[in-house]
Write an enzyme that holds these catalytic residues in place. Structure first.
Site, short mmCIF file in Angstrom:
data_model
loop_
_atom_site.label_atom_id
_atom_site.label_comp_id
_atom_site.label_asym_id
_atom_site.label_seq_id
_atom_site.Cartn_x
_atom_site.Cartn_y
_atom_site.Cartn_z
N ARG A 244 -26.96 6.62 16.04
CA ARG A 244 -27.77 7.23 17.10
C ARG A 244 -27.79 8.75 16.91
O ARG A 244 -26.81 9.34 16.44
CB ARG A 244 -27.22 6.89 18.48
CG ARG A 244 -27.27 5.40 18.81
CD ARG A 244 -26.69 5.13 20.20
NE ARG A 244 -26.79 3.72 20.55
CZ ARG A 244 -25.86 2.81 20.28
NH1 ARG A 244 -24.75 3.19 19.64
NH2 ARG A 244 -26.02 1.55 20.64
N LYS A 271 -21.98 4.95 23.19
CA LYS A 271 -22.75 4.45 24.33
C LYS A 271 -22.03 3.32 25.04
O LYS A 271 -22.06 3.23 26.26
CB LYS A 271 -24.12 3.96 23.84
CG LYS A 271 -25.04 3.46 24.94
CD LYS A 271 -26.38 3.04 24.35
CE LYS A 271 -27.31 2.51 25.43
NZ LYS A 271 -28.62 2.09 24.86
N HIS A 332 -34.28 7.25 16.63
CA HIS A 332 -33.87 5.88 16.89
C HIS A 332 -34.60 4.90 15.96
O HIS A 332 -34.13 3.80 15.72
CB HIS A 332 -34.15 5.52 18.34
CG HIS A 332 -33.28 4.42 18.87
ND1 HIS A 332 -32.09 4.65 19.51
CD2 HIS A 332 -33.42 3.06 18.82
CE1 HIS A 332 -31.54 3.49 19.86
NE2 HIS A 332 -32.32 2.52 19.44
N ARG A 335 -32.79 3.20 13.13
CA ARG A 335 -31.96 2.05 13.48
C ARG A 335 -32.78 0.76 13.45
O ARG A 335 -32.36 -0.26 12.91
CB ARG A 335 -31.33 2.25 14.86
CG ARG A 335 -30.36 3.42 14.89
CD ARG A 335 -29.96 3.80 16.32
NE ARG A 335 -29.35 2.71 17.07
CZ ARG A 335 -28.12 2.27 16.90
NH1 ARG A 335 -27.33 2.83 15.98
NH2 ARG A 335 -27.65 1.28 17.64
N HIS A 358 -24.23 -2.35 18.90
CA HIS A 358 -25.02 -2.86 20.02
C HIS A 358 -24.12 -3.50 21.07
O HIS A 358 -23.05 -4.03 20.75
CB HIS A 358 -26.02 -3.92 19.53
CG HIS A 358 -27.28 -3.32 19.01
ND1 HIS A 358 -28.20 -4.05 18.29
CD2 HIS A 358 -27.79 -2.06 19.11
CE1 HIS A 358 -29.22 -3.26 17.95
NE2 HIS A 358 -28.99 -2.06 18.44
N TYR A 368 -13.95 -7.23 21.08
CA TYR A 368 -14.48 -6.37 20.02
C TYR A 368 -13.37 -5.79 19.15
O TYR A 368 -12.35 -5.32 19.63
CB TYR A 368 -15.29 -5.23 20.64
CG TYR A 368 -15.81 -4.24 19.63
CD1 TYR A 368 -16.95 -4.53 18.90
CD2 TYR A 368 -15.17 -3.03 19.40
CE1 TYR A 368 -17.45 -3.64 17.96
CE2 TYR A 368 -15.66 -2.13 18.47
CZ TYR A 368 -16.81 -2.45 17.75
OH TYR A 368 -17.29 -1.56 16.84
#
Length: 412
Positions: A244, A271, A332, A335, A358, A368
């Site tokens: 990003r 993010k 962006h 991406r 994401h 994660y």
């Protein structure tokens, strides 16, 4: 007519009740019961002070009974008669009580802790939203008294303004503040967990981007760009890594693991509030060496010596506009281009999504692991960088048919 306990117990949100317009029932003497769209019921006292009409939330039903609400309503009138603003008195009482468990105090500590570790623009955005949307609703409350419906009401009110992304951000922020309280041993549960599922489905916004067939021309235009050198190198870096723009702008030298050839982005800069690993291909390492030799900053990689701070988002988008890509390509867009091309070449979906960092509301994301599939992702990113170079050289058709796809198959 005055309210009764049996009547209050039967009250439910009406068909016209919305997050921004609760049902209101009068008990007389300027005391009213608000029934919110979530079903929660709160006591509100209307009064006039300094020639201005004001309202004060005094408690939630049934924790505050009808009799207690009437008594508190009378106390407020007594304060006004003494020339005391009831809102100021309420704040004083809250400070006198267990201030360590006041949600606002915990929130302030959370924001203060983050300030030194995140981008100023991110801090300003999040803190402004807290002051505007969260604090007025639950800032005054003891954190033990805040429920999931209270938090959901915040998100619903923001959503009603048509700001669905902001609604999700506010609810995530509230959840992070609860995590702060859990770390401090003040509470043991987080009522903000999984509440975003109660909001309207997120509409995906597709950012403008060139196609893979148009990529060679874009790369040639970037290479021919005669504007700021670091902006040009930043665009190349986004081509190779598809991070990003915000992540690129605030990249720091201390985050680069030269031995492992990995950029380790801390959670507070991401993010999704979780750490992220970006494998660095030889092409990206060469860019970093070129920037390091310029000696502009010991902290930030993409540092603007003219403004003495990292480059703005506009610096990169403006460069693309000057090349003739206004409405056709954004930061962006790199991406989206990478995601589409890698999926077309049948790379592992999970590895692509991990590399894009994401958000996915599933069991994988909740467990994660930033290093998951890292060897595979390192190979994928190296091959992607080679694909970018070959595309720049005009070998795109050959790459798609042979080299790029063939290298992918070797990963098995």
């Amino acid at each position: 007519m005055p309210l009764t306990d049996s009547q209050i117990k039967r009250l439910k949100p009406s068909d016209t009740c919305t997050p921004s317009r609760p049902d209101k029932y009068s008990d007389g003497n300027n005391l009213r019961l608000w029934v919110r769209s979530t079903g929660s019921k709160v006591w509100v006292c209307d009064y006039k002070y300094a020639d201005k009409r004001q309202s004060l939330t005094i408690g939630k039903y049934p924790a505050m009974s009808l009799a207690d609400a009437r008594q508190r309503n009378q106390q407020i009138k007594d304060l006004i008669a003494q020339g005391i603003n009831p809102k100021h008195d309420k704040k004083r009482q809250q400070a006198d009580n267990d201030g360590s468990k006041a949600f606002d105090n915990i929130a302030q500590r959370w924001h203060d802790d983050r300030k030194a570790h995140i981008a100023p623009t991110t801090y300003s955005r999040d803190y402004s939203q807290y002051q505007r949307d969260i604090k007025p609703v639950i800032g005054h409350m003891n954190i033990d008294d805040i429920t999931a419906p209270d938090i959901l009401a915040i998100g619903k009110a923001i959503e009603a303004r048509g700001a669905s992304d902001m609604a999700r951000r506010a609810m995530r922020q509230t959840g992070q503040i609860f995590k702060q309280a859990i770390r401090e041993g003040l509470v043991t549960h987080n009522p903000a967990n999984d509440l975003t599922e109660a909001l309207k489905p997120h509409k995906v916004k597709h950012h403008s981007r060139v196609t893979s067939q148009q990529l060679p021309k874009l790369l040639q235009d970037i290479n021919a760009y005669e504007g700021d050198l670091l902006v040009k190198l930043g665009l190349w870096f986004m081509c190779y890594t598809f991070v990003r723009t915000q992540e690129l702008r605030f990249m720091e030298w201390s985050e680069i693991d030269y031995k492992a050839k990995v950029w380790r982005i801390p959670a507070e800069k991401m993010k999704m509030d979780r750490p992220h690993l970006v494998p660095l291909a030889p092409q990206t390492m060469a860019i970093l060496e070129q920037i390091k030799a310029l000696g502009f900053s010991d902290q930030y990689v993409f540092f603007n010596p003219s403004t003495r701070k990292p480059y703005s988002t506009n610096a990169f988008i403006t460069a693309l506009w000057r090349m003739g890509y206004k409405g056709r390509m954004t930061g962006h867009g790199f991406r989206g281009l990478a995601s589409t091309t890698l999926h077309e070449q049948e790379y592992m979906h999970e590895a692509i999504e991990l590399q894009l960092a994401h958000e996915k509301e599933n069991k994988i994301s909740k467990a994660y692991n930033g290093a998951q599939h890292l060897p595979y992702r390192i190979d994928m990113m190296n091959q992607w960088a080679n694909f970018i170079d070959d595309a720049y050289a005009g070998k795109l058709d050959n790459v798609i048919r042979a080299d790029f796809k063939g290298q992918k198959q070797k990963l098995g």
